[in-house]
Design a protein around this motif. Structure first.
Motif, PDB file in Angstrom:
ATOM      1  N   MET A 295       5.698   8.558   1.330  1.00 59.42           N
ATOM      2  CA  MET A 295       5.742   7.791   0.101  1.00 59.42           C
ATOM      3  C   MET A 295       4.540   8.096  -0.785  1.00 59.42           C
ATOM      4  SD  MET A 295       6.802   3.894  -0.110  1.00 59.42           S
ATOM      5  CE  MET A 295       6.624   2.882  -1.552  1.00 59.42           C
TER       6      MET A 295
ATOM      7  N   PHE B 271       2.405   6.447  -4.063  1.00 63.95           N
ATOM      8  CA  PHE B 271       2.251   5.109  -4.613  1.00 63.95           C
ATOM      9  C   PHE B 271       1.752   5.125  -6.050  1.00 63.95           C
ATOM     10  CE2 PHE B 271       1.949   4.829  -0.097  1.00 63.95           C
ATOM     11  CZ  PHE B 271       2.657   3.683   0.214  1.00 63.95           C
TER      12      PHE B 271
ATOM     13  N   HIS C  38      -0.539   3.267  -7.379  1.00 64.66           N
ATOM     14  CA  HIS C  38      -2.005   3.246  -7.477  1.00 64.66           C
ATOM     15  C   HIS C  38      -2.639   4.125  -6.417  1.00 64.66           C
ATOM     16  CE1 HIS C  38      -1.830   0.403 -10.679  1.00 64.66           C
ATOM     17  NE2 HIS C  38      -1.018  -0.353  -9.976  1.00 64.66           N
ATOM     18  N   PHE C  39      -1.948   5.166  -6.085  1.00 64.89           N
ATOM     19  CA  PHE C  39      -2.446   6.260  -5.247  1.00 64.89           C
ATOM     20  C   PHE C  39      -2.690   5.874  -3.797  1.00 64.89           C
ATOM     21  CE2 PHE C  39      -4.890   7.057  -9.434  1.00 64.89           C
ATOM     22  CZ  PHE C  39      -3.710   7.340 -10.091  1.00 64.89           C
ATOM     23  N   GLY C  40      -3.492   4.783  -3.578  1.00 63.97           N
ATOM     24  CA  GLY C  40      -3.784   4.386  -2.199  1.00 63.97           C
ATOM     25  C   GLY C  40      -4.580   5.413  -1.440  1.00 63.97           C
ATOM     26  N   LEU C  41      -5.494   6.092  -2.142  1.00 69.37           N
ATOM     27  CA  LEU C  41      -6.339   7.067  -1.436  1.00 69.37           C
ATOM     28  C   LEU C  41      -7.474   6.342  -0.734  1.00 69.37           C
ATOM     29  CD1 LEU C  41      -6.520   9.826  -4.183  1.00 69.37           C
ATOM     30  CD2 LEU C  41      -4.911   9.587  -2.297  1.00 69.37           C
ATOM     31  N   LEU C  42      -8.073   7.009   0.234  1.00 70.64           N
ATOM     32  CA  LEU C  42      -9.200   6.413   0.945  1.00 70.64           C
ATOM     33  C   LEU C  42     -10.493   6.961   0.349  1.00 70.64           C
ATOM     34  CD1 LEU C  42      -7.771   6.683   4.542  1.00 70.64           C
ATOM     35  CD2 LEU C  42      -7.747   4.741   2.996  1.00 70.64           C
ATOM     36  N   PRO C  43     -11.245   6.094  -0.339  1.00 73.51           N
ATOM     37  CA  PRO C  43     -12.406   6.573  -1.087  1.00 73.51           C
ATOM     38  C   PRO C  43     -13.504   7.159  -0.202  1.00 73.51           C
ATOM     39  CG  PRO C  43     -12.309   4.183  -1.080  1.00 73.51           C
ATOM     40  CD  PRO C  43     -11.034   4.667  -0.500  1.00 73.51           C
TER      41      PRO C  43
END
Ligand SMILES: Nc1ncnc2c1ncn2[C@@H]1O[C@H](COP(=O)(O)OP(=O)(O)OP(=O)(O)O)[C@@H](O)[C@H]1O
Ligand SMILES: [Mg+2]
Lengths: 654, 336
Positions: B109, B111, B113-118
């Motif tokens: 999936m 998303f 709002h991206f949902g990246l891990l900063p």
């Protein structure tokens, strides 16, 4: 009292009733003054206190035979005692057959500097080195290291308990709901109160001190960890789940790394709380700087108290800066290997030197500048007392004769049943039936504990101190809330005020005012004012700019803006400031006992030092808790009733 | 394209609120249900099938239930009722473990709002899905680098997400989904947080990727133009309900109701409709030796040929004459 009248002002119907109750009370107090006051002399005991003493003696006698102690309590005590002793052996006490600790001063300084640099930054590391060296220069190396040892041990255990529980509370709504009231209670309970019961179980010494410190330091660890876990972006969690991560993987690879920064803030808070409590634990014979301050306070040795107080302040600043720097670093990138290796090598060399040579193990006595500091502080105190007598006396007399004495004779000098009746009536009018019920129970408990009059004396001082706190909070809070410049200048002072262990305040105040009830009140005010100021300032800042602008465009003067717009709109915050101010003031009651406040504070302190007063001390501690609960409930109920706050406002500061 | 769908959804319901199961099948509208029971019917009786290799777009206004729908497909949100069959397997019956397997290997999936891990580098973000399913470091970095190349982010492996622009961050999100080599890609409004120029660029990127890797996609959007541009077929939702499913030209040419008609009224029809929509039967005696065009030719692309021909253009499908088109039909359609 200001809080009460402020609330009353908005309840026109009840206002007259309240006035009538107060008038009747005053009249009754004048007519019946000195009767039925339930006075109890300093060394007098009630049967209850005697019975507690007996129970205590029984516990002492069976400490090594009762299974509960033998297999449970004593083990905990042993483990904690050994832990503290172990860290002391590293840092402060002769150990392993050597006349010096394992890490001499050079070793400690090097390790502390290196660790701060690795996890923080260069500035914090330099500050750490300078701070640690200054402990030696003040002539307090060993005492400082004892305090550090106790603090670090307590922090280690607090984090070991608090962080996992915090993670759990972060993941489970049900667990969060379960622990929140417990944490609330732990944090509202005046700090000194649990010292006595702890010594009943764990004896006087490091174990009790560690547990007392943990009780104080665990709540922030749990709360802030839970907050950090909860605050993690749900999108990141969802992204992880959508890739098929197990709950465990989500925790380890998403939530914990993202919450790390917040958790470090929790570590910082835990360390600061632990340091504050570790110094206070001197009352139950915890080793270290607190003991030096305590001894000096008891002998009114301002110089020594100042010297040791300074060391505590330095330690607080160093620990705070170091952990703050570590928090900022968390997000950054790892140090290079070669840098780490070089640093560890250097620290290793220093540790080796400290292990081998006396000059690096024992801080050189020639460099002890402590006597000069003590002398300077002494003469400064004398000078200040001499030259400011006019002013300090005027202030002292104004408060003592204008506020404290009248209130005290009203509360403590009139018949107990009159006070109880009036108190319940006031609670009912302000807070409704439930508040009144709590008050009835509280009053009954105070009478039952045999400490009615002492409680009323303490209550009078508490109310006066709270009124002063609130006045200060509103004035300074409004100022900070309205002016960015005032905010920039004063906020660091407030922050510092909040991180300083409570003992430290006593020294200069004692220097100024000598040991009196008034000194205790001022100490409590200094301790509680920063919270109140901050809360009021937040409230003022929270008033929408457009509302203020509208008032101004309608031609309001600044004074009108403050009194007609900003303060009324911030009244939730003011109420919270009153409530929190009360709780902070109450937690200083015992400290006040050290500097001449008498009453409950003195009873508790005397209980620590005199065998036959232990039971009474315990009862006095309970009486403080009872006062706290009653005042907390009544102020909250009053506020909720006047409809100015929602329940969540109360959660802000907790 | 075979006719066996890769994903088939039937009678899907998602109702938020206490005792949600009770209200499955309720004829009450969303508002009535909310007023009477406090429950929100986010998805009401939705069914559709996605064929392998297809880009299936779900379109609807804010609050129409799109996000809920797409999350139900992988049970990020547990559906209240209905059937979800993915590649012959009943997803709703899958236990925790099986569900994780599906998510790890077959569905991915992207998303809004991206949902990246900063706290992770771009490379580690892309490799995250592989790490979760336990691939070795070497292998997952190799694969991640490959995918980064594919989405045009080669050279940014060691950057951190906050050092990239929004568009680039979403490319990372896309790469993370592609890295696990799923059979079905789900997009939840992936480009709505981007500004229009970047959005167009990313849409073209999806079209390019679809051509290159040929993944089946379910794409959520609230932007009709985006839906028509990307979708092989479009499903339109309103208040949790399915209003119409069809190809872009079906939706524009034959709106199911006034809601859809209103919706598509601003679309330049000649950009979407095909000759099939304007051709007519040849009149008796009309010359039938004009140029030939296919029925699925978009009108805009046929305008030139039709207007420049001096006789009717024949619409032919595999030697069958379906109808004819002249300038008159084209002009009338454009004028409408
Ligand atoms: N967890 C929830 N609890 C209660 N109601 C919800 C929940 N999630 C979504 N809803 C409701 O379900 C309806 C559909 O929400 P959904 O997020 O699926 O809409 P959407 O089409 O994705 O909208 P958007 O374009 O704004 O993302 C909305 O009315 C929303 O308020
Ligand atoms: Mg959505």
């Amino acid at each position: 009292m200001t809080a009460l009248t402020a609330v009353a002002a908005r309840l026109p119907a009840r206002r007259y009733l309240l006035g009538a109750v107060l008038a009747a009370w005053v009249l009754g107090a004048v007519l019946l003054s000195g009767r039925d006051t339930l006075a109890l002399g300093g060394a007098e005991l009630t049967p209850l206190h005697g019975r507690v003493n007996e129970v205590w003696d029984t516990v002492d006698d069976n400490r090594n035979s009762n299974p509960f102690f033998l297999y449970f309590v004593n083990y905990i005590r042993l483990v904690l005692d050994e832990s503290v002793t172990f860290v002391q052996a590293l840092l402060s006490q002769p150990s392993f057959g050597r006349p010096v600790p394992v890490l001499g001063w050079l070793g400690v300084v090097a390790v502390a500097g290196a660790v701060t640099y690795l996890f923080g930054n260069l500035r914090a590391a330099l500050l750490t080195v300078a701070g640690f060296v200054s402990f030696g220069l003040l002539g307090l190396w060993q005492e400082s290291m004892d305090t550090l040892a106790l603090t670090l041990t307590a922090v280690a255990y607090s984090l070991a308990v608090g962080v996992p529980l915090g993670i759990w509370a972060g993941l489970s709504d049900r667990f969060l709901r379960l622990v929140t009231p417990v944490l609330d209670f732990m944090q509202t309970m005046p700090t000194f109160v649990y010292l006595a019961p702890l010594t009943l179980f764990f004896l006087i010494g490091p174990a009790s001190a560690t547990i007392a410190t943990m009780i104080y330091a665990i709540p922030p660890a749990i709360r802030i960890t839970a907050y950090g876990i909860r605050e993690v972006s749900p999108v990141a969690v969802e992204a992880g789940t959508s890739l098929g991560a197990t709950p465990r993987q989500i925790l380890r690879r998403v939530r914990l790394p993202l919450a790390k920064r917040t958790i470090v803030v929790g570590v910082n808070q835990t360390i600061m709380a632990a340091l504050a409590m570790a110094t206070i634990a001197a009352l139950i014979d915890a080793p270290g700087l607190g003991k030096t301050v305590l001894k000096a306070l008891q002998t009114l040795d301002i110089g020594s108290a100042f010297n040791a107080g300074l060391a505590i302040v330095i330690m607080a600043v160093v620990l705070d800066r170091a952990t703050t720097a570590a928090g900022q670093r968390v997000a950054g990138h790892a140090r290079r290997r070669i840098e780490i290796a070089a640093l560890l090598g250097a620290a290793g060399v220093a540790v080796y030197l400290a292990y081998t040579y006396v000059w690096a193990a024992v801080f050189p006595p020639e460099a002890d500048l402590g006597p000069y500091v003590r002398q300077a502080a002494d003469s400064a105190s004398v000078w200040v007392q001499d030259s400011l007598t006019g002013f300090t006396d005027a202030l002292k007399n104004a408060v003592t004769y204008g506020l404290l004495n009248p209130l005290e004779s009203l509360l403590a000098g009139s018949p107990w049943w009159l006070v109880a009746l009036a108190g319940v009536a006031v609670a009912a009018l302000l807070g409704g039936t439930r508040a009144a019920a709590v008050t009835v129970l509280g009053m009954a408990a105070l009478v039952g504990l045999g400490l009615w009059q002492d409680s009323m004396v303490t209550l009078a001082a508490t109310l006066v101190a709270t009124a002063l706190v609130l006045a200060l909070g509103v004035v300074v809070g409004v100022w900070i809330g309205r002016s960015d410049r005032a905010d920039a200048v004063l906020r660091p002072v407030l922050d510092a005020g909040q991180t300083m262990p409570a003992f430290v305040y006593l020294v200069p105040i004692l220097g100024l005012f000598g040991p009196t009830r008034f000194t205790a009140i001022i100490a409590a005010v200094v301790f509680a004012a920063p919270v109140a100021v901050k809360l009021v300032a937040e409230g003022i800042r929270g008033v929408p700019a457009t509302t203020v602008e509208a008032a101004r465009s309608a031609g309001s003067s600044p004074w009108q803006v403050i009194t007609k717009v900003q303060l009324p709109m911030a009244r939730g915050a003011v109420a919270l400031a009153a409530n929190q101010g009360l709780i902070y003031v109450l937690s200083m009651v015992v400290v006040g006992g050290l500097v001449g406040a008498g009453a409950l504070g003195y009873d508790v302190v005397a209980g620590f030092s005199q065998h036959q007063l232990r039971g009474k001390g315990l009862a006095a501690g309970l009486a403080i808790v009872v006062l706290g609960i009653v005042l907390d409930r009544v102020t909250r109920a009053a506020q909720a009733r006047s409809g100015s706050t929602k329940e969540d406002v109360w959660r802000v500061e907790r | 394209m075979t006719d066996d769908p890769l994903l088939r959804v039937r009678g899907l319901w998602k109702i938020f609120g206490p005792k949600a199961e009770r209200w499955v099948g309720s004829p009450l509208s969303r508002r009535e249900l909310k007023e009477q029971t406090g429950c929100v019917a986010a998805v009401r009786d939705v069914g559709f099938a996605v064929r392998p290799g297809e880009v299936f777009v779900v379109m609807g206004l804010s609050g129409s239930g799109k996000s809920t729908l797409v999350r139900c497909l992988t049970r990020l949100i547990e559906p209240t009722a209905g059937e979800i069959v993915f590649d012959g397997e009943d997803v709703r019956r899958a236990d925790e473990k099986r569900l994780r397997e599906l998510r790890r290997h077959r569905l991915a999936m992207v998303f809004q709002h991206f949902g990246l891990l900063p706290h992770r580098r771009v490379l580690d973000n892309v490799a995250f899905g592989l790490e979760i399913r336990g691939s070795g470091k070497q292998e997952r970095y190799r694969r991640a680098a490959e995918v980064l190349e594919l989405v045009g982010l080669a050279g940014f492996e060691n950057s951190y997400p906050d050092q990239l622009s929004g568009g680039m961050q979403q490319r990372v999100g896309l790469a993370r989904a592609l890295a696990v080599d799923p059979d079905l890609l789900l997009f939840d409004e992936p480009f709505s947080a981007l500004d229009p120029l970047i959005r167009r660029e990313m849409q073209n990127e999806v079209i390019r990727l679809h051509r290159e890797v040929g993944k089946t996609m379910v794409f959520i959007t609230h932007d009709l133009a985006e839906a028509l541009k990307l979708g092989d077929r479009v499903l339109i939702m309103r208040d949790g309900e399915l209003v119409q499913t069809g190809t872009p030209d079906e939706v524009v040419g034959a709106p199911a109701d006034d809601y859809v008609r209103d919706f598509v009224s601003d679309v330049p029809r000649s950009h979407v409709l095909t000759l099939r929509w304007v051709m007519r039967d040849p009149l008796p005696g009309e010359p039938l030796d004009g140029p030939e065009l296919g029925p699925d030719e978009i009108i805009r692309n046929a305008v030139r040929t039709v207007l420049s021909a001096d006789r009717p253009v024949r619409v032919v499908d595999k030697d069958d004459l379906l109808g004819v088109v002249t300038s008159a039909e084209i002009l009338e359609m454009i004028a409408r």
